[in-house]
Write a protein that holds these residues in place. Structure first.
Motif, PDB file in Angstrom:
ATOM      1  N   ARG A 285       0.829  -1.207   0.000  1.00  0.00           N
ATOM      2  CA  ARG A 285       0.000   0.000   0.000  1.00  0.00           C
ATOM      3  C   ARG A 285       0.861   1.255   0.000  1.00  0.00           C
ATOM      4  NH1 ARG A 285      -3.749  -3.304   3.298  1.00  0.00           N
ATOM      5  NH2 ARG A 285      -2.794  -2.609   5.232  1.00  0.00           N
TER       6      ARG A 285
ATOM      7  N   HIS B 229      -6.350  -3.842  -1.569  1.00  0.00           N
ATOM      8  CA  HIS B 229      -5.467  -2.837  -0.991  1.00  0.00           C
ATOM      9  C   HIS B 229      -6.008  -1.436  -1.256  1.00  0.00           C
ATOM     10  CE1 HIS B 229      -2.318  -5.248   0.668  1.00  0.00           C
ATOM     11  NE2 HIS B 229      -2.074  -5.879  -0.457  1.00  0.00           N
ATOM     12  N   LEU B 230      -6.506  -1.234  -2.466  1.00  0.00           N
ATOM     13  CA  LEU B 230      -7.054   0.078  -2.804  1.00  0.00           C
ATOM     14  C   LEU B 230      -8.274   0.395  -1.948  1.00  0.00           C
ATOM     15  CD1 LEU B 230      -6.676   0.045  -6.681  1.00  0.00           C
ATOM     16  CD2 LEU B 230      -5.303   1.292  -5.012  1.00  0.00           C
ATOM     17  N   LYS B 231      -9.050  -0.632  -1.655  1.00  0.00           N
ATOM     18  CA  LYS B 231     -10.222  -0.392  -0.822  1.00  0.00           C
ATOM     19  C   LYS B 231      -9.804   0.030   0.583  1.00  0.00           C
ATOM     20  CE  LYS B 231     -13.795  -3.175  -1.485  1.00  0.00           C
ATOM     21  NZ  LYS B 231     -14.765  -4.299  -1.298  1.00  0.00           N
TER      22      LYS B 231
ATOM     23  N   LEU C  20      -1.538   0.481 -11.380  1.00  0.00           N
ATOM     24  CA  LEU C  20      -1.027   0.346 -10.021  1.00  0.00           C
ATOM     25  C   LEU C  20      -0.617  -1.088  -9.722  1.00  0.00           C
ATOM     26  CD1 LEU C  20      -3.596   2.602  -8.138  1.00  0.00           C
ATOM     27  CD2 LEU C  20      -1.180   3.094  -8.563  1.00  0.00           C
TER      28      LEU C  20
ATOM     29  N   ILE D 185       1.987   1.775  -3.477  1.00  0.00           N
ATOM     30  CA  ILE D 185       0.901   2.330  -4.286  1.00  0.00           C
ATOM     31  C   ILE D 185       0.806   3.837  -4.072  1.00  0.00           C
ATOM     32  CG2 ILE D 185      -1.615   2.417  -4.480  1.00  0.00           C
ATOM     33  CD1 ILE D 185      -1.630  -0.637  -4.046  1.00  0.00           C
TER      34      ILE D 185
ATOM     35  N   ARG E 259     -11.286   8.032  -5.817  1.00  0.00           N
ATOM     36  CA  ARG E 259     -11.382   7.405  -7.117  1.00  0.00           C
ATOM     37  C   ARG E 259     -12.478   8.058  -7.922  1.00  0.00           C
ATOM     38  NH1 ARG E 259     -11.240   1.212  -5.022  1.00  0.00           N
ATOM     39  NH2 ARG E 259      -9.963   0.961  -6.869  1.00  0.00           N
TER      40      ARG E 259
ATOM     41  N   GLU F 261      -8.756   3.531   0.363  1.00  0.00           N
ATOM     42  CA  GLU F 261      -9.922   4.395   0.176  1.00  0.00           C
ATOM     43  C   GLU F 261     -10.676   4.565   1.491  1.00  0.00           C
ATOM     44  OE1 GLU F 261     -12.815   2.853  -2.550  1.00  0.00           O
ATOM     45  OE2 GLU F 261     -13.320   4.860  -3.288  1.00  0.00           O
TER      46      GLU F 261
ATOM     47  N   CYS G 141      -7.206   6.387  -9.687  1.00  0.00           N
ATOM     48  CA  CYS G 141      -7.016   6.664  -8.267  1.00  0.00           C
ATOM     49  C   CYS G 141      -6.156   7.898  -8.094  1.00  0.00           C
ATOM     50  CB  CYS G 141      -6.328   5.483  -7.580  1.00  0.00           C
ATOM     51  SG  CYS G 141      -7.236   3.946  -7.718  1.00  0.00           S
TER      52      CYS G 141
ATOM     53  N   ILE H 233      -6.798   7.713  -0.576  1.00  0.00           N
ATOM     54  CA  ILE H 233      -6.985   7.867  -2.017  1.00  0.00           C
ATOM     55  C   ILE H 233      -8.456   8.137  -2.291  1.00  0.00           C
ATOM     56  CG2 ILE H 233      -5.094   6.263  -2.520  1.00  0.00           C
ATOM     57  CD1 ILE H 233      -7.249   4.247  -3.424  1.00  0.00           C
TER      58      ILE H 233
ATOM     59  N   SER I  57      -6.915  -4.687  -5.703  1.00  0.00           N
ATOM     60  CA  SER I  57      -8.203  -4.028  -5.512  1.00  0.00           C
ATOM     61  C   SER I  57      -8.544  -3.931  -4.031  1.00  0.00           C
ATOM     62  CB  SER I  57      -9.282  -4.817  -6.264  1.00  0.00           C
ATOM     63  OG  SER I  57     -10.473  -4.072  -6.366  1.00  0.00           O
TER      64      SER I  57
ATOM     65  N   VAL J 136      -6.206   1.098 -11.852  1.00  0.00           N
ATOM     66  CA  VAL J 136      -5.943  -0.080 -11.027  1.00  0.00           C
ATOM     67  C   VAL J 136      -4.916  -0.976 -11.705  1.00  0.00           C
ATOM     68  CG1 VAL J 136      -6.975  -2.103  -9.953  1.00  0.00           C
ATOM     69  CG2 VAL J 136      -8.243   0.041 -10.022  1.00  0.00           C
TER      70      VAL J 136
END
Lengths: 117, 117
Positions: B18, B49-51, B35, B21, B61, B54, B70, B59, B47, B32
DNA sequence: CGGTTAATTAACTTGATGGCTAAATATAGG
DNA sequence: CCTATATTTAGCCATCAAGTTAATTAACCG
């Protein structure tokens, strides 16, 4: 279990109880019982938190009779501060170094319709 | 699931993937797939990790056709920097502000259940 | 419409976290 | 030696984290 020191530091800090323990230790050494007093959880639970903090090298412990006074070790915090420093110009308006960054961002945003990769 | 925003921020940062990222996003928006490219893990893993990022508001989106670019949001980093600032004089030798410092830490200890998300 | 690309969701596995109680260890002191 | 105090360890349990593969949604395009 985290591998790198920075992850270890951040993980240890990502708990309100452990941060409260650090805040207490910032005022000086304290024993486990003293550290546990403000919390409703059991003593072993606090002991586990201390082990996490110790693993992250955020505290060190000595021995004095049956007491194990804990002391705050600021080195990992300083390391974290250094890491954060890389991002600091994102929220500080230091135009000397920020302009290039913002220009790059703006270009990214403007070319979003041409993106095809 | 973490309770307070600061724990959320620290937890999100306590993972090398993370943080990588975020480092990528500091250079500009990215999708995505972009990344995920540097990593060996699957796309759903990224995905997730992005959540996490977020949820920590690190971040944001947007939507552009089938892409979800992102963007890094520095606000939580600034908050973290503020928290860290309370401890900064532990490794900088600025004892002149010690009183303010201790007062701030006392406040931190008292605010056990902050949730102003 | 049908196919391709982007990204998420579902279902599952594995292992770690965070809490508990009860037992064990270590040390001081009568 | 015995007891009280301080702290850790040992099991145990519920939940969550982080990854996987397979299926699903969403949007573009020929």
């Amino acid at each position: 279990m985290s591998l790198d020191p920075l992850s270890n530091t951040l993980f240890a800090l990502a708990d309100p109880t452990r941060r409260a323990i650090l805040a207490r230790l910032a005022r000086g050494e304290a024993t486990v019982n003293e550290l546990a007093a403000p919390f409703e959880m059991s003593l072993p639970a606090v002991s586990k938190h201390l082990k996490v903090l110790e693993r992250a090298k955020l505290i060190s412990r000595s021995r004095n009779a049956q007491w194990r006074p804990c002391r705050l070790e600021p080195a990992p915090l300083k390391t974290l501060d250094g890491w954060l420093g890389d991002y600091r110009l994102l929220w500080e308006h230091r135009l000397d170094r920020l302009e290039d960054y913002l220009a790059t961002l703006q270009i990214e945003r403007d070319t979003k319709e041409e993106r095809n990769d």
